[in-house]
Scaffold this motif. Sequence first.
Motif, PDB file in Angstrom:
ATOM      1  N   VAL E 217     -23.748  35.570  16.768  1.00 62.34           N
ATOM      2  CA  VAL E 217     -24.541  36.248  17.990  1.00 62.34           C
ATOM      3  C   VAL E 217     -24.905  35.241  19.074  1.00 62.34           C
ATOM      4  N   TRP E 220     -21.810  34.588  21.151  1.00 64.91           N
ATOM      5  CA  TRP E 220     -21.381  35.757  21.683  1.00 64.91           C
ATOM      6  C   TRP E 220     -22.598  36.092  22.946  1.00 64.91           C
ATOM      7  N   GLN E 227     -25.015  43.043  25.105  1.00 68.10           N
ATOM      8  CA  GLN E 227     -25.986  42.885  23.820  1.00 68.10           C
ATOM      9  C   GLN E 227     -26.326  44.198  23.059  1.00 68.10           C
ATOM     10  N   MET E 229     -25.653  45.766  20.124  1.00 70.94           N
ATOM     11  CA  MET E 229     -25.134  45.456  18.732  1.00 70.94           C
ATOM     12  C   MET E 229     -25.670  46.288  17.612  1.00 70.94           C
TER      13      MET E 229
END
Lengths: 304, 316, 256, 241, 396
Positions: E217, E220, E227, E229
């Motif tokens: 993350v 990422w 964002q 997720m």
Amino acid sequence: MIQNIVDGFLVGSILSLGAIGLTMAMHMLRFANFSHAELLSVGAYAALVFDALFSALLPVIDAAIGPLSLTWALTLATLVSMVITGLSAILIDKLVFKRVRAKGGELSMVFASFGVAMIIRNILGLIFGLDPVLYSQEIVFAIVVSREPFLLVKPDQVFTLIAALVIMFILHLVLSRTTFGYSLRAVAENPTLAQVSGINLNRMIVLIWLIGGGLAAAAGVFYGLTNQINPVLGRDLVLPIFAATIVGGIGSIYGAVLGGFLVGLASNLALVILPSGYSPAVPFLIILAVLVIRPHGLFGEERA
Amino acid sequence: MIGVLSYLIFFATVASILSIAVLGLNLQWGNTGLFNGGVVAFFGAGAYGTLILGGIPQDGLIGGFQLPYLIALFGGMVIAGIVAWVVGLLTLRLRHDYLAIATFGVAVAFENLVRNAAILGGAQGIRGFERPLRDLFESALAYNAAFFVFVLTLLILTYLFLERLIASPFGRLLRAIREDETAAQSLGKSPSRVRLTAFIAGSVIMGLAGGLYATFYAFISPQDVLPILTFQIWAMLIVGGAGNNKGAVMGTFLIWAAWTASGWALSRFAPLEVQLYTGSIQFVLIGFVIVGMLMWRPQGLFPEKLVVSQSAAAKR
Amino acid sequence: MAEPILSIRNVTRDFGEFRAVDDVSIDIQTGTITGLIGPNGAGKTTLFNVLTGMLPPTSGTVHLDGQDVTRFRPDALFAMGLGRTFQIPRPFAKMSVLENVMLAPLAQSGERLWGPFFQSGKMRDQEAAIRRRAMEVLDFVTLAPLADNAAGQISGGQMKLLELARILMGDPKLILLDEPAAGVNPTLTKTLIEKIEELNRDGKTFVIIEHDMDFVMQHCDPVIALAEGRKVFEGRAEEAQSNTVLLDAYLGAQVE
Amino acid sequence: MTALVARNVVAGYVPDLPILKGVSVTAETAKVTVIIGPNGAGKSTLIKAMAGLVPVSGGSVHLNGTEITNPRPDRMGALGVAYVPQSDNIFRSLTIRQNLDLVLRNAGAEAADRRESLFTQFPALADKQSERAGALSGGQRQFLAVAMALAINPSVILMDEPSAGLSPKAAQEVLEYAKSLTEEGVTILLVEQNVKQALRLADHCYILADGRNQVEGPAHELLNDPVVGQIYLGGKRVAPA
Amino acid sequence: AAQDCTTKIGAVLPTSVDWGKPIAATAQYAVDIANETGGVAGCQIEMVLRDTQVDPKVGVDAAKALVDLDGVQLLLGAVSSGVSMPILTSVTVPAGVMQMSCCSSSTAFTRLAEEGKTNGLFFRTFATSGVQAAVGAMVARDAGYESIAVFYKNDDWGQDIGGLIAKDFEALGIEVTAQIAINDAQASYRAEVTEALKGNPQAIYMALYPDEGTQVVREWISLGGTQNMIAANALKSDEFKENVGMEFLGSFIGTDTASPRTDSASAFVDAYTARFDGPPSGPGLPNSFDATMIALLAMHAAGEGATGTDIAAKVGAITDPNGTPVTADATGFAQAKEVLDGGGTVSYQGATGNVQFDANGDVSAPAVTWVFGADGIEEQKYISLTEVNDFMNSLQ
Ligand SMILES: Nc1ncnc2c1ncn2[C@@H]1O[C@H](COP(=O)(O)OP(=O)(O)OP(=O)(O)O)[C@@H](O)[C@H]1O
Ligand SMILES: Nc1ncnc2c1ncn2[C@@H]1O[C@H](COP(=O)(O)OP(=O)(O)OP(=O)(O)O)[C@@H](O)[C@H]1O
Ligand SMILES: [Mg+2]
Ligand SMILES: [Mg+2]
């Protein structure tokens, strides 16, 4: 593709730093040191401790440098950690490797290093806990270098790459301009004759560990900066570093640098070639291919 | 009391199976100087091969041919041998650390393959093996004892086979090639052929160990073929003494005992608060055992003897 | 003239820019002891390496018994009866001296994986015979007392003797010796020469690189000299001694 | 004046198995002393013991009157003692120049100057100075090894069969060169199998066999001694030079 | 009445791994609760804990030693299916010992049970992955995501859930732009993240553990990924939250198979927080707790000297939907013992809800979605068992 290649270089610089120390120790002391990667962990944690210490003592220096997540405190801590890690490497040699070397063969050393790795890794786990930690919780955003092709680069990684290249250049100067460089190869080839030629074997060994440990600490901090720190950091890095060393050819500093980049590239290009599940195998398959063509690595020499 | 016996049989079975693998490695490293860093690939090939040939059919999985046990076991060895043949052709030009990392890569690739290939069970592994002749025995203990005798017999046979082999001119040849290949070649020996032969033979033995292992647990998964096993098998050989078959077996029992007993001792004697840390402590202890062993007796418990081939020695 | 056992035609070997062996052609006749001399770095050892398949020639051919064997592997050549020793000894260091020697004979039935199991009777007889001969050979080169020593732990000269013992044991018909006497005690050298002559009488052919001029002059015929990779002389020993070029470049003023 | 003295030296490679069983050898200052003997007599072992490479368990070694028994091998150069091993005496992976530089720098000498003078002495090396020493022929290696020993300007040189593998001319040159060094006050202790040439040049000679002193005397006397000749010199008398 | 006797139970858990240690601590916590109430069947419980090192050989050996040498009739563990399975086939089933795993998710256990090879000795409190996958897909649909990249841990659990959810997404018409396996112990996941970025998905789904989850993350986000997720329960971890940072977790939604809206779940959280100075975070903690509690209660119900088979037979009496509801704490435990002593059955309201095992020892459970809040993990939405089942059927 371009992104993968650039990433490969960025990741590769860390591996190169680790591989240089390993290749020197492997060449001179003639054994595959599986505990080398643990020095990265030691370095990363030592820096963590001193970072906290310096930041607490002098809060002003706990400020990020430019766009990096690196702080002045951590920079200082890294330098201290390099020395400490180098000294730890010497200590480990004194306590373990020296004794095994005196009595045993090459493989005894290899397995002693396995044992040492296990001990260090788990002691770090007992002291610092198993959870990962970070130098900085902050996430630093990558910078878009170009849109076509799309290319993202993180400041920390660029810094790491540059720092690694600077360190390697300094090392290059040391090795090519001083007797130390020759002496290193001399000891690697024939320790007895090296002694007869006036080289102090013990001093050389100390120096090797100091340099190898220092570089490992730098690599460990850089890794922590761009990833995270945990006690199994060494375990995760030991194979890429080994692979880099081997692909470059044992004993060749430049090979280690190149090998680091190659392994970094291979890991990053892996997904382009194969489904993601197979990615751990790809670097090794590339190494295999290199070795089939050049059995002693890119720059390695046959050892009599 | 029965419990202790039952456990000892169990322990001895696992240790014997591992011993067989260690003997295979000893042929490769101890006698021929081949630094095989990918032991698990061959062990795993034997294990998967045996379960595929001898297991029961399952949805979406390859194999399940339910072949008779001994045939499945033999088939597993053949598969291990074939893998070794291919790997050997590719890598046996390499030396020392280079060979080690190349074969290690093969092992990683193998683990990756079985982990990702659904027809090989993927990460879930292969289960459902029917234990042979299980019905002949009343109790699980009796069955385990019988299986142990079977494994022990194979261990003894492997041991005798290797002892005889390395005491023969073939063994002499292996050692010569380990020492100096060029010189051996100048004396009319073909190093590449001999190395390949030894590599395959050692791998087939590892494959046998793998087959026994998988059938003993009636299960195999990628978790069984992680690099740690390669490391364990090497540690056993080094501690026992490379080049010496007796040492290889002793080393296996010793290391495996240390490995398991340290966990047992910690669970028994460590205070409760510490118990949560036993994992780490145990690894530290094992680390110390290995390092201590190597500092104390770097040649292993049973160092290699300078041997003159058997018939020659007999006449002395 | 009879067909030569070994016929070297225009052999050249380069190392990068450097030409170590330069267009050398030599015929070795069966039953001779050929002396190969020349200054240090003349290319003698390199020529041996080419002949025995350890190095491929850059150009040129080698025929053994009329068959083209250029680029054959060393083990194949040994099987065809061409053996050599090394100038810098290469013992199998962790094997006993006896084992070093016992390794040499070709086609041992126990050297196959299944030999010890399916041919064990034959193997045992063979082994006993090999061992007996090995001890004889060791006895001859004065190494018998060291038979059980690790070959890596004997003196430098003893290693040279072991080299010789191994090749004698391997029994090729054409033997290339690279400085067999260097580092060997003179008394023993004399015995070695006797042995070589005896084997020669029995039909073996030798090519010997040697710097010991007594040795070369008294026992080698013909003598061939290389210098800077080229063949500069071929003829009988007496002629060599009066060859001014050789005297100058190689022998120095010291010939008796 | 005695430069280097070994007195009743007992030494070996493994504990409790002495190869040298009490050997005494004296090398007079500015003289050539030669040690000969059968293969395996312990000649190399003796030299190694003096150089600190084999542990001495009995007896003593003195250099210019100071006891140096069991010295640290890397300190020998600083004491003015150079040693040329019998085999493995060069670094194959380094170039010839690097081989020399290594020794020169460790000796703290002004590298470039000495190197050039060495190259004039050994022209064969000068031609190949930037090649890897592993590519040298057997004889060329021997030159290099001797050159490396000379590089540190030693006052005592221990040489283990320096002429082995050299062409007759080159062997002669090396030995004569060694002899010529004595004129500058350098002490030479030599092990040789090239017995005739060595004895002609040497001042004093020791014969070792089986780890013990056998015969000792002025070189020319031994050269002409029929018994010695019979047993150790290959049974052939050679005419004095 | 507390007596001077102790009964041993075994636990084989990967204590040498970061996420394994809290699982063991939680099991010990449950044991402590039982002992506080006077133990089980009149005896104090001693949990003998052995590390598996995530190595099947080591785990099996430890299990065998516990069974043979310590004579345990109840074995908790293991975590990895690859370790639990050989323990089951070669130790517990042959010896007739009950095995209760908190966390092994492999469908292989279900099939083994169906084939009748577990002898009813195997239970697990970890719901099969189908539920979580379905709920994850439901969340994506409700959020209106049209394309999504899937990261899954490359082990049996991750492969399972990753494969299932990809199918579910497709059934809902959500494009799966990439399915990326995250292998253990890799130095860097940069390449994996770059690969996923290529498809430019609107959201990502993660079946990952905190360790690699954090790395993925962070990578990422720093590379500018979305964002949005969704994650499976394994990321329910403070460490993840802290190391990623709340500012990036605004549109993060987690799923879990969880408790019905009983108090028991929050009671567990409170009690746990009091005991460990922090809420339960990290995968498998509630499951581990329930596994231990249920097993101990079953042991109590089976009485002194019960064999594994006896204990296994009593599990139904603990998870009887018609039984007396009891909470997952000391009071509840004591109450349950009373009921059981009186011959009754209880409905254990655990940290993961009122657990019910089917004939194969599997649990199915309602689900919940959760988010990271200012002071920890906050439950967002409860999805009842029927809702889950209906949704799953609609996907077929
Ligand atoms: N592998 C190599 N690479 C480069 N050059 C080499 C190599 N091997 C030999 N040479 C060069 O080739 C020349 C001939 O070497 P060779 O060993 O054949 O000499 P030689 O005649 O045997 O000499 P000596 O009597 O000293 O043993 C030498 O100048 C040497 O430096
Ligand atoms: N590395 C070693 N380890 C153990 N023993 C050794 C070792 N080297 C030599 N020896 C033993 O010591 C004895 C003497 O060896 P040394 O090398 O001193 O002989 P030398 O007189 O120099 O013979 P040469 O003329 O053949 O070189 C030999 O017989 C050998 O058995
Ligand atoms: Mg030569
Ligand atoms: Mg000698």
